[in-house]
Design an enzyme around this catalytic site. Structure first.
Site, mmCIF file in Angstrom:
data_model
loop_
_atom_site.group_PDB
_atom_site.id
_atom_site.type_symbol
_atom_site.label_atom_id
_atom_site.label_comp_id
_atom_site.label_asym_id
_atom_site.label_seq_id
_atom_site.Cartn_x
_atom_site.Cartn_y
_atom_site.Cartn_z
ATOM 1 N N CYS A 43 -18.108 11.290 -29.200
ATOM 2 C CA CYS A 43 -18.780 12.068 -30.259
ATOM 3 C C CYS A 43 -18.315 11.678 -31.661
ATOM 4 O O CYS A 43 -19.040 11.869 -32.631
ATOM 5 C CB CYS A 43 -18.544 13.562 -30.040
ATOM 6 S SG CYS A 43 -19.203 14.111 -28.476
ATOM 7 N N HIS A 96 -21.313 16.510 -36.546
ATOM 8 C CA HIS A 96 -21.743 16.060 -35.218
ATOM 9 C C HIS A 96 -22.381 17.256 -34.507
ATOM 10 O O HIS A 96 -21.848 18.367 -34.537
ATOM 11 C CB HIS A 96 -20.531 15.546 -34.438
ATOM 12 C CG HIS A 96 -20.764 15.518 -32.970
ATOM 13 N ND1 HIS A 96 -21.833 14.837 -32.414
ATOM 14 C CD2 HIS A 96 -20.119 16.106 -31.941
ATOM 15 C CE1 HIS A 96 -21.805 15.011 -31.102
ATOM 16 N NE2 HIS A 96 -20.778 15.782 -30.793
ATOM 17 N N ASN A 131 -27.090 17.313 -27.767
ATOM 18 C CA ASN A 131 -25.933 16.563 -28.264
ATOM 19 C C ASN A 131 -26.119 15.097 -27.865
ATOM 20 O O ASN A 131 -26.096 14.773 -26.681
ATOM 21 C CB ASN A 131 -24.666 17.164 -27.645
ATOM 22 C CG ASN A 131 -23.394 16.435 -28.043
ATOM 23 O OD1 ASN A 131 -23.434 15.323 -28.556
ATOM 24 N ND2 ASN A 131 -22.259 17.062 -27.774
HETATM 25 O O1 UT7 Z 1 -19.669 16.942 -28.312
HETATM 26 C C1 UT7 Z 1 -18.329 16.955 -27.946
HETATM 27 C C2 UT7 Z 1 -17.731 18.252 -28.156
HETATM 28 N N1 UT7 Z 1 -18.327 19.215 -27.295
HETATM 29 C C3 UT7 Z 1 -18.221 20.483 -27.593
HETATM 30 O O2 UT7 Z 1 -17.692 20.784 -28.633
HETATM 31 C C4 UT7 Z 1 -18.751 21.496 -26.625
HETATM 32 C C5 UT7 Z 1 -17.851 22.693 -26.618
HETATM 33 N N2 UT7 Z 1 -18.164 23.702 -25.615
HETATM 34 C C6 UT7 Z 1 -19.338 24.358 -25.573
HETATM 35 O O3 UT7 Z 1 -20.237 24.081 -26.325
HETATM 36 C C7 UT7 Z 1 -19.456 25.518 -24.605
HETATM 37 O O4 UT7 Z 1 -18.208 25.750 -23.995
HETATM 38 C C8 UT7 Z 1 -20.534 25.318 -23.519
HETATM 39 C C9 UT7 Z 1 -21.906 25.410 -24.145
HETATM 40 C C10 UT7 Z 1 -20.344 23.960 -22.855
HETATM 41 C C11 UT7 Z 1 -20.420 26.385 -22.430
HETATM 42 O O5 UT7 Z 1 -20.519 27.670 -23.023
HETATM 43 P P1 UT7 Z 1 -19.433 28.787 -22.651
HETATM 44 O O6 UT7 Z 1 -19.846 29.994 -23.365
HETATM 45 O O7 UT7 Z 1 -18.087 28.228 -22.954
HETATM 46 O O8 UT7 Z 1 -19.666 28.990 -21.106
HETATM 47 P P2 UT7 Z 1 -18.632 28.824 -19.892
HETATM 48 O O9 UT7 Z 1 -18.379 27.383 -19.619
HETATM 49 O O10 UT7 Z 1 -17.456 29.691 -20.110
HETATM 50 O O11 UT7 Z 1 -19.465 29.426 -18.703
HETATM 51 C C12 UT7 Z 1 -19.854 30.805 -18.671
HETATM 52 C C13 UT7 Z 1 -20.701 31.056 -17.443
HETATM 53 C C14 UT7 Z 1 -20.062 30.536 -16.153
HETATM 54 O O12 UT7 Z 1 -20.382 31.446 -15.126
HETATM 55 P P3 UT7 Z 1 -19.337 32.567 -14.648
HETATM 56 O O13 UT7 Z 1 -18.134 31.803 -14.189
HETATM 57 O O14 UT7 Z 1 -19.060 33.397 -15.858
HETATM 58 O O15 UT7 Z 1 -20.070 33.271 -13.559
HETATM 59 C C15 UT7 Z 1 -20.775 29.244 -15.914
HETATM 60 O O16 UT7 Z 1 -20.813 28.887 -14.539
HETATM 61 O O17 UT7 Z 1 -21.943 30.369 -17.557
HETATM 62 C C16 UT7 Z 1 -22.160 29.563 -16.410
HETATM 63 N N3 UT7 Z 1 -22.925 28.377 -16.808
HETATM 64 C C17 UT7 Z 1 -24.259 28.373 -16.889
HETATM 65 N N4 UT7 Z 1 -25.178 29.305 -16.644
HETATM 66 C C18 UT7 Z 1 -26.466 28.972 -16.849
HETATM 67 C C19 UT7 Z 1 -22.454 27.152 -17.194
HETATM 68 N N5 UT7 Z 1 -23.474 26.365 -17.512
HETATM 69 C C20 UT7 Z 1 -24.606 27.084 -17.345
HETATM 70 C C21 UT7 Z 1 -25.964 26.801 -17.519
HETATM 71 N N6 UT7 Z 1 -26.875 27.767 -17.257
HETATM 72 N N7 UT7 Z 1 -26.409 25.602 -17.962
#
Ligand code: UT7
Length: 335
Positions: free
Chosen positions: A114, A262, A292
């Site tokens: 990135c 980014h 992204n």
């Molecule tokens: O470009 C390089 C740098 N990248 C970044 O800076 C990305 C940084 N991180 C993020 O943008 C976020 O952490 C994400 C968008 C990747 C994820 O969002 P989050 O709010 O951190 O979600 P999470 O990973 O904590 O997941 C929450 C819940 C989980 O379910 P449980 O365990 O709470 O039941 C996941 O399994 O959401 C679930 N989940 C989804 N649900 C529906 C994960 N992906 C999905 C999905 N659709 N696509």
């Protein structure tokens, strides 16, 4: 000592639009979750066989070269940033030299995910500052869709990334008060595996392991991201490196005319916007349309901003990135 300035910009994205609803037919996800957590409404995926990381980069480069008003023979060097090269080796820089029919100029490939475009600009800037080169073609291009796990297992990563390319021509600027004022780069390999694709490599998973095991449950060749950990680091490092760049030039956040971060997550951009008390017209976001696109995200966004008349002569433009490595960096430009 010279400065370098961006004299031409271009981008290319595939026509194929993939909406959140289309993804929800492949995996357990939905439009509401994706938009709420990331801001993404849709992204582009190549149609297999129609484009590669290199061909997208070449299409963006042709536009940038034309807008810079130079001939392709004026290009002295190529810098290509990607995490999704056409081949394991050679890298895409030489393929651009071939496909654009350039002279046998040097070509280097940047592996900083990135932050790739920021690193690429920084490298090109040093070559121009030193007087070694006059015009450098800098490309950021990614083809993510061919390597994502499009099942529910991969949903935490696969809904976020999209395909596309952006390019810039950096040219010699003799007025030291204009152009790229400074670049600032960092890395912290301690967290290398928190956002990574482990295989194929010559470390944990050799190519021969993958062939021999032929294991459909092997996740090591799909990208992995510890989302919350990456998010927490991103907001801190973005803020730090923007302040570092401004401080090095005796500038303050209120001096920023346009911040092009980014496009990692709209929530990260909004956090930075609030932290620096910037208005909506001071931060450019297009993650809603493209997801992204890692190394391509800044040059695509910068090109769109320029096309929309949001980058004007004399403006203070700040580029900033954070991502896998971890690596992060900023570029401070007086346009
Ligand atoms: O470009 C390089 C740098 N990248 C970044 O800076 C990305 C940084 N991180 C993020 O943008 C976020 O952490 C994400 C968008 C990747 C994820 O969002 P989050 O709010 O951190 O979600 P999470 O990973 O904590 O997941 C929450 C819940 C989980 O379910 P449980 O365990 O709470 O039941 C996941 O399994 O959401 C679930 N989940 C989804 N649900 C529906 C994960 N992906 C999905 C999905 N659709 N696509």
């Amino acid at each position: 000592m010279y400065n370098s300035k961006i004299t031409g910009l271009g981008y290319y994205v595939p026509d194929n639009v993939v909406t959140n609803d289309a993804l929800s037919e492949l995996m357990d996800t939905d439009d509401e979750w994706i938009q709420e957590r990331t801001g993404i409404k849709e992204r582009r995926h190549v149609v297999r066989g129609e484009d590669t990381t290199t061909t997208m980069g070449v299409k963006a480069a042709k536009i940038a070269i034309e807008r810079a008003g130079i001939n392709k023979d004026d290009i002295d060097f190529i810098v290509f940033a990607t995490l999704s090269p056409d081949y394991y080796f050679p890298g895409p820089g030489v393929l651009v030299q071939r496909d654009l029919g350039l002279k046998t100029v040097g070509a280097v490939d940047i592996r900083n995910q990135c932050s790739g475009f920021v690193y690429a600009v920084s490298l090109a800037d040093q070559y121009i500052k030193s007087g070694m080169y006059k015009n450098i073609l800098v490309i950021g291009s990614e083809l993510h869709s061919g390597g994502l796990d499009m099942t529910t297992r991969g949903r935490g990563v696969s809904v976020i990334f999209g395909d596309g390319a952006g390019a810039a021509i950096l040219s010699r600027e003799e007025d030291n008060s204009k152009g790229i004022l400074s670049t600032h780069l960092h890395s912290e390999g301690q967290h290398a595996e928190e956002l990574s694709l482990i295989a194929p490599g010559m470390g944990k998973r050799w190519v021969t392991d993958i062939i021999e095991d032929n294991d459909p449950d092997d996740e090591s060749y799909f990208p992995y991201m510890n989302g919350q950990f990456v998010f927490k680091n991103a907001v801190v490092r973005f803020s730090e490196v923007i302040m570092e760049g401004l401080g090095a030039n005796n500038l303050k956040p209120e001096d920023i005319d346009l911040l092009v971060p980014h496009q990692a997550n709209l929530r990260i951009s909004q956090f930075i916007q609030r932290k620096f008390r910037l208005g909506d017209d001071q931060v450019y976001n297009n993650i809603m349309k493209y997801g992204n696109t890692t190394a391509a995200s800044i040059p695509i966004a910068l090109t769109e901003a320029w096309e929309e008349g949001k980058v004007k002569e004399g403006d203070l433009v700040v580029l900033a990135a954070f991502g896998s490595g971890f690596t992060w960096g900023s570029v401070i430009i007086r346009w």
